[in-house]
Motif scaffolding. Sequence first.
Motif, PDB file in Angstrom:
ATOM      1  N   ILE A  27       9.049   7.904   8.640  1.00  0.00           N
ATOM      2  CA  ILE A  27       8.322   9.124   9.006  1.00  0.00           C
ATOM      3  C   ILE A  27       9.227  10.031   9.837  1.00  0.00           C
ATOM      4  N   LEU A  28       9.970   9.444  10.761  1.00  0.00           N
ATOM      5  CA  LEU A  28      10.880  10.235  11.584  1.00  0.00           C
ATOM      6  C   LEU A  28      11.979  10.886  10.737  1.00  0.00           C
ATOM      7  N   ILE A  29      12.459  10.179   9.734  1.00  0.00           N
ATOM      8  CA  ILE A  29      13.449  10.756   8.815  1.00  0.00           C
ATOM      9  C   ILE A  29      12.848  11.964   8.104  1.00  0.00           C
ATOM     10  N   ILE A  30      11.624  11.799   7.625  1.00  0.00           N
ATOM     11  CA  ILE A  30      10.949  12.885   6.905  1.00  0.00           C
ATOM     12  C   ILE A  30      10.718  14.085   7.824  1.00  0.00           C
ATOM     13  N   ILE A  31      10.242  13.834   9.031  1.00  0.00           N
ATOM     14  CA  ILE A  31       9.964  14.923   9.968  1.00  0.00           C
ATOM     15  C   ILE A  31      11.262  15.658  10.338  1.00  0.00           C
ATOM     16  N   ASP A  70      -1.071   2.458  10.686  1.00  0.00           N
ATOM     17  CA  ASP A  70      -2.480   2.553  11.057  1.00  0.00           C
ATOM     18  C   ASP A  70      -3.080   3.835  10.485  1.00  0.00           C
ATOM     19  N   MET A  71      -4.365   3.811  10.188  1.00  0.00           N
ATOM     20  CA  MET A  71      -5.020   4.946   9.523  1.00  0.00           C
ATOM     21  C   MET A  71      -4.937   6.240  10.334  1.00  0.00           C
ATOM     22  N   GLY A  72      -5.094   6.170  11.648  1.00  0.00           N
ATOM     23  CA  GLY A  72      -5.016   7.382  12.466  1.00  0.00           C
ATOM     24  C   GLY A  72      -3.645   8.026  12.389  1.00  0.00           C
ATOM     25  N   VAL A  73      -2.617   7.206  12.456  1.00  0.00           N
ATOM     26  CA  VAL A  73      -1.241   7.700  12.355  1.00  0.00           C
ATOM     27  C   VAL A  73      -1.005   8.249  10.950  1.00  0.00           C
ATOM     28  N   GLN A  74      -1.543   7.549   9.962  1.00  0.00           N
ATOM     29  CA  GLN A  74      -1.412   7.975   8.566  1.00  0.00           C
ATOM     30  C   GLN A  74      -2.060   9.345   8.352  1.00  0.00           C
ATOM     31  N   ASP A  75      -3.265   9.508   8.878  1.00  0.00           N
ATOM     32  CA  ASP A  75      -3.976  10.783   8.719  1.00  0.00           C
ATOM     33  C   ASP A  75      -3.230  11.934   9.388  1.00  0.00           C
ATOM     34  N   ASP A  76      -2.685  11.684  10.577  1.00  0.00           N
ATOM     35  CA  ASP A  76      -1.903  12.715  11.265  1.00  0.00           C
ATOM     36  C   ASP A  76      -0.676  13.104  10.456  1.00  0.00           C
TER      37      ASP A  76
END
Length: 137
Positions: A27-31, A70-76
């Motif tokens: 995710i950090l790579i993508i961001i 986790d779903m919350g992190v996924q949704d964000d």
Amino acid sequence: MIICSTTLISLIFINYKREQIESIKEILIIINLMKKMLSRGYDTDKITERIKGENLKNFDTENNRVKYIDMGVQDDFIKLFDMLGKTDTESQISVINSALDEYLQIRNEYENYYQSHAKIYIALGVCSGILLCVLIM
């Protein structure tokens, strides 16, 4: 056999936690890629195309989802991905910077949890296997 089984279960759980850390790193790579390309003036389609071209094992390019998160992190993360191209560049970069800080903190939390609990889970797996062996005899 029982000791091996309980130890294996604890190792599977530990591996899941390790995969969570790897997913956050992806995710950090993508961001970071989003931020770099936005600041250089690339449009949303080019950014999306480039992200999908990256070799990321836990990122589902069709649904913009990351495994083991986790779903919350996924949704964000999905909201961040969907935000691309909907506002001006400066606002997008500001949101991306905030998300970057948040995901760095999440990665640190995951790594701290992994480092502090991995040995405990292995010991718990071995001890519970020994306890089951004693109780069965």
